[in-house]
Design an enzyme around this catalytic site. Structure first.
Site, short mmCIF file in Angstrom:
data_model
loop_
_atom_site.label_atom_id
_atom_site.label_comp_id
_atom_site.label_asym_id
_atom_site.label_seq_id
_atom_site.Cartn_x
_atom_site.Cartn_y
_atom_site.Cartn_z
N ASN A 206 11.19 1.46 -26.54
CA ASN A 206 11.08 0.50 -27.65
C ASN A 206 12.43 0.22 -28.30
O ASN A 206 12.76 -0.93 -28.60
CB ASN A 206 10.11 1.03 -28.71
CG ASN A 206 8.66 0.68 -28.41
OD1 ASN A 206 8.39 -0.31 -27.75
ND2 ASN A 206 7.74 1.50 -28.89
N GLU A 241 1.23 5.87 -27.77
CA GLU A 241 1.47 5.75 -26.33
C GLU A 241 0.65 6.76 -25.53
O GLU A 241 0.95 7.06 -24.38
CB GLU A 241 2.96 5.94 -26.02
CG GLU A 241 3.53 7.30 -26.34
CD GLU A 241 4.09 7.43 -27.74
OE1 GLU A 241 4.98 8.27 -27.93
OE2 GLU A 241 3.64 6.70 -28.66
#
Length: 321
Positions: A206, A241
């Site tokens: 990210n 996640e």
């Protein structure tokens, strides 16, 4: 109308349709329900499926399901009217449906959307009168409205239990499902396995490529997980996640092999976002009922500890509890 208004779920609506049909034939039309066979088609996502069958040889209909559905849809009127064939002598349809003499196709339209079809087959010619056909058209309108309501309810319900980004089940649903599956396994004396997976170094992905890239990876992994599991399995987004898979009737060794297969597929997958090649791997922990734990909380803890060990040992691996 009262009966239909009292139900909201699709399965209950279909049962009510069948009961209403029996009542109308017997009470209003003075026709024995045994003289009329029927098939109820309903729309499921983008296709039509056979939902209810009565009076036909079910195995033959299921064997020819695609042809049966095509035949029924081909006879549907787009002006929402019922299509009645008082006699079908010499028509090829009788080869599939057996000794029937007349056919009635009742499209279930709400506005301009076709939600289903009620297909009736009589064991004699001219089984219905013109007045009865008018009643069927009134009934069809009410049934279609009820189906539309049931589909809307399902859509709202589905939205409440699925993650908007990945399309997988949400954490709350996973917890309830695992509890129920454990009760089922206890009742029938079967095994159950749980896989917990976590994307390795997801924060770094990210930070390097942006959150849109992260979203793309989450969605892609969700598809990979779904493609590698069966209908009876449950795949959910556990958090950020992390993902979980409930595998009913599955022992630890078999669950471990599945997790290894998924891990390899993710490792070898070509993740590409805006011209960036992104290397993605996952770590997995596997635990099973009843060998590792017999309660929901304990089973999750065992799988989570196995996942933590996989992370400690270097990531991109599967560890059994």
């Amino acid at each position: 109308v009262k009966d239909l208004n009292n139900v909201i779920k699709l399965d209950d609506t279909m049962e009510t349709i069948v009961e209403i049909l029996k009542k109308i034939l017997k009470v209003n039309f003075k026709i024995s329900p045994d003289d009329v066979a029927y098939i109820l088609l309903i729309k499921k996502e983008f296709d039509f499926k056979i939902a209810k069958i009565k009076g036909f040889e079910e195995s033959i209909i299921k064997e020819n399901e695609k042809n049966v559905i095509q035949m029924i849809l081909k006879n549907i009127s787009h002006n929402k009217k019922v299509i009645y064939k008082p006699s079908i002598s010499g028509e090829s349809t009788s080869e599939i449906f057996g000794l029937i003499k007349s056919l009635l196709f009742i499209p279930l339209y709400a506005e301009k959307k076709l939600f289903g079809v009620l297909f009736l087959a009589g064991n004699r010619e001219n089984i219905f009168t013109e007045k009865q056909l008018e009643y069927f058209e009134i009934l069809a309108n009410q049934i279609a409205i009820s189906l539309e309501k049931a589909y809307l309810y399902e859509e709202v319900e589905q939205m409440s239990i699925t993650d908007s980004l990945t399309g997988l089940y949400v954490h709350r649903y996973f917890q309830d499902k695992l509890e129920n599956e454990l009760k089922r396994s206890s009742r029938y004396g079967t095994e159950l396995s749980l896989i917990i997976g976590d994307i390795d170094f997801f924060k770094k992905i990210n930070d390097t490529y942006g959150h849109l890239a992260g979203d793309y990876i989450l969605k892609t992994i969700s598809v990979i997980l779904k493609n590698n599991t069966k209908m009876v399995d449950t795949v959910a987004r556990y958090g950020g996640e992390e993902f979980v898979i409930i595998l009913p009737d599955t022992g630890k060794d078999k669950a471990h092999l599945l997790a290894v297969k998924i891990r390899k597929e993710i490792e070898n997958y070509n993740f590409k976002f805006q011209e960036h090649q992104i290397k993605v791997t996952m770590s997995f922990g596997v635990a099973s009922y009843p060998s590792d734990a017999i309660t929901r909380r304990a089973l999750i803890e065992k799988a989570d500890k196995a996942l933590y060990k996989a992370k400690q040992e270097g990531r991109n691996r599967v560890v059994k509890s």
